[in-house]
Design a protein around this motif. Structure first.
Motif, PDB file in Angstrom:
ATOM      1  N   GLY A  49      11.758   4.713 -29.103  1.00 36.77           N
ATOM      2  CA  GLY A  49      12.307   5.132 -27.813  1.00 36.77           C
ATOM      3  C   GLY A  49      13.550   4.347 -27.430  1.00 36.77           C
ATOM      4  O   GLY A  49      14.486   4.902 -26.857  1.00 36.77           O
ATOM      5  N   GLY A  50      13.563   3.051 -27.750  1.00 31.48           N
ATOM      6  CA  GLY A  50      14.747   2.244 -27.440  1.00 31.48           C
ATOM      7  C   GLY A  50      15.978   2.724 -28.190  1.00 31.48           C
ATOM      8  O   GLY A  50      17.076   2.789 -27.617  1.00 31.48           O
ATOM      9  N   ILE A  51      15.816   3.060 -29.475  1.00 28.38           N
ATOM     10  CA  ILE A  51      16.947   3.578 -30.254  1.00 28.38           C
ATOM     11  C   ILE A  51      17.404   4.921 -29.683  1.00 28.38           C
ATOM     12  O   ILE A  51      18.613   5.213 -29.623  1.00 28.38           O
ATOM     13  CB  ILE A  51      16.563   3.704 -31.731  1.00 28.38           C
ATOM     14  CG1 ILE A  51      16.289   2.313 -32.321  1.00 28.38           C
ATOM     15  CG2 ILE A  51      17.666   4.401 -32.527  1.00 28.38           C
ATOM     16  CD1 ILE A  51      15.790   2.341 -33.752  1.00 28.38           C
ATOM     17  N   ALA A  52      16.450   5.752 -29.258  1.00 29.25           N
ATOM     18  CA  ALA A  52      16.814   7.044 -28.667  1.00 29.25           C
ATOM     19  C   ALA A  52      17.612   6.845 -27.382  1.00 29.25           C
ATOM     20  O   ALA A  52      18.625   7.520 -27.154  1.00 29.25           O
ATOM     21  CB  ALA A  52      15.557   7.867 -28.398  1.00 29.25           C
ATOM     22  N   TRP A  53      17.183   5.929 -26.523  1.00 31.77           N
ATOM     23  CA  TRP A  53      17.927   5.669 -25.288  1.00 31.77           C
ATOM     24  C   TRP A  53      19.290   5.061 -25.582  1.00 31.77           C
ATOM     25  O   TRP A  53      20.269   5.361 -24.888  1.00 31.77           O
ATOM     26  CB  TRP A  53      17.117   4.740 -24.387  1.00 31.77           C
ATOM     27  CG  TRP A  53      16.008   5.433 -23.673  1.00 31.77           C
ATOM     28  CD1 TRP A  53      14.667   5.338 -23.926  1.00 31.77           C
ATOM     29  CD2 TRP A  53      16.139   6.368 -22.594  1.00 31.77           C
ATOM     30  NE1 TRP A  53      13.965   6.148 -23.066  1.00 31.77           N
ATOM     31  CE2 TRP A  53      14.835   6.782 -22.241  1.00 31.77           C
ATOM     32  CE3 TRP A  53      17.224   6.880 -21.895  1.00 31.77           C
ATOM     33  CZ2 TRP A  53      14.605   7.692 -21.214  1.00 31.77           C
ATOM     34  CZ3 TRP A  53      16.981   7.794 -20.875  1.00 31.77           C
ATOM     35  CH2 TRP A  53      15.695   8.185 -20.536  1.00 31.77           C
ATOM     36  N   LEU A  54      19.383   4.217 -26.608  1.00 29.92           N
ATOM     37  CA  LEU A  54      20.680   3.657 -26.977  1.00 29.92           C
ATOM     38  C   LEU A  54      21.622   4.754 -27.444  1.00 29.92           C
ATOM     39  O   LEU A  54      22.818   4.752 -27.109  1.00 29.92           O
ATOM     40  CB  LEU A  54      20.495   2.608 -28.076  1.00 29.92           C
ATOM     41  CG  LEU A  54      21.773   1.968 -28.623  1.00 29.92           C
ATOM     42  CD1 LEU A  54      22.520   1.217 -27.520  1.00 29.92           C
ATOM     43  CD2 LEU A  54      21.457   1.033 -29.789  1.00 29.92           C
ATOM     44  N   GLY A  55      21.120   5.700 -28.217  1.00 28.97           N
ATOM     45  CA  GLY A  55      21.955   6.811 -28.666  1.00 28.97           C
ATOM     46  C   GLY A  55      22.467   7.643 -27.506  1.00 28.97           C
ATOM     47  O   GLY A  55      23.644   8.031 -27.478  1.00 28.97           O
ATOM     48  N   LEU A  56      21.602   7.918 -26.526  1.00 29.54           N
ATOM     49  CA  LEU A  56      22.054   8.667 -25.358  1.00 29.54           C
ATOM     50  C   LEU A  56      23.098   7.883 -24.568  1.00 29.54           C
ATOM     51  O   LEU A  56      24.059   8.465 -24.041  1.00 29.54           O
ATOM     52  CB  LEU A  56      20.860   8.995 -24.460  1.00 29.54           C
ATOM     53  CG  LEU A  56      19.843   9.985 -25.019  1.00 29.54           C
ATOM     54  CD1 LEU A  56      18.748  10.254 -23.998  1.00 29.54           C
ATOM     55  CD2 LEU A  56      20.514  11.292 -25.425  1.00 29.54           C
ATOM     56  N   ALA A  57      22.932   6.562 -24.490  1.00 24.42           N
ATOM     57  CA  ALA A  57      23.922   5.750 -23.784  1.00 24.42           C
ATOM     58  C   ALA A  57      25.270   5.780 -24.497  1.00 24.42           C
ATOM     59  O   ALA A  57      26.326   5.842 -23.849  1.00 24.42           O
ATOM     60  CB  ALA A  57      23.426   4.304 -23.680  1.00 24.42           C
TER      61      ALA A  57
END
Length: 268
Positions: A49-57
């Motif tokens: 989930g952290g990598i997914a949120w980083l990608g969206l950022a």
């Protein structure tokens, strides 16, 4: 004794009841998640989930930094038309330098960053499904997408209660070059003659400096990127909980636990 039936067939005798069906046995309650399974669910939320949120950022920051110079350049370019009123713009260089910047390595890198961030987000969700493949867990893809969806809604709701405020800058950029009290526009209706004089005395150069993409992004870019990086801390924390919650909601029965890892479809 039977009661005559007008239709011709004898009625059922009094007191006849259909045979009762045997009551179904209640399903045994599903066991709670084991310690290793719960740990994997939280790990999947934090890492995947952290990598997914980083990608969206990354996608959001790239889009903002790409559009910001275009919007500011277009505004400054349009203001220049109101000064000359002859079909040309006194700040024509603002739009020219914006177009040149879009074709520069920096503009191209930001344009690539928009789809690249989406790919990074999908990679994070795929990593989550790999982490969730464990005998004590089932439906890794379902847990991942449900956890991410709930964390997205929760993060949106939480952002409505308050946001991180950063000191972007005090006043207008290059405010020291503007003499508002002395030779500026002041309050009240704007005199067209004074506006033209201000542009003639270097106002157009000042606006073009403000609209310069390099100057604009150098001033605001670090704050925008920092704000988005700080903004994903809360969603990552929420994801740790939502991933565990969905893994608990979709936990297998005791008989299904050994084959749980083979019953789900991998996230491609």
């Amino acid at each position: 004794m039977t009661i005559p039936n007008p239709g011709g067939s004898p009625a059922a005798p009094h007191g006849h009841m259909p045979p009762a069906l045997p009551a179904a046995e209640p399903k045994p309650p599903r066991p709670k998640l084991t310690g290793p399974a719960a740990h994997r669910a939280r790990l999947a939320g934090g890492v995947g989930g952290g990598i997914a949120w980083l990608g969206l950022a990354i996608t959001q920051v790239s889009a903002i930094l790409l559009l910001l110079p275009v919007i500011v350049g277009a505004v400054v370019y349009g203001v220049g038309f109101a000064v000359l009123q002859d079909g040309s713009s006194v700040t024509a260089d603002a739009w020219a330098q914006t177009l040149a910047w879009l074709g520069s390595p920096g503009g191209i890198a930001l344009a690539i960053g928009i789809p690249a961030g989406i790919l990074i987000a999908l990679l994070g969700l795929w990593i989550s499904t790999r982490i969730l493949h464990h005998p004590g867990l089932r439906r890794p893809a379902g847990v991942t997408w449900a956890g991410f969806g709930i964390s997205l809604v929760a993060a949106t709701v939480l952002s409505g209660f308050g946001s991180i405020t950063l000191p972007f800058f005090g006043g207008v950029p290059f405010a020291g070059d503007l003499d508002v009290d002395g030779g500026g526009f002041g309050s009240g209706p704007v005199d067209e003659t004074r506006v033209q004089e201000w542009f003639a005395q270097g106002g157009s150069d000042l606006l073009e400096r403000i609209a310069d993409p390099g100057t604009l992004l150098g001033l605001l870019g670090p704050w925008i990127a920092l704000a988005h990086l700080l903004g994903i801390i809360v969603p990552i924390i929420v994801s740790v909980f939502t991933w565990w919650w969905m893994a608990h909601a979709m936990r297998p029965a005791a008989a299904d636990a050994p084959k749980a890892a083979s019953d789900d479809v991998l996230l491609a």
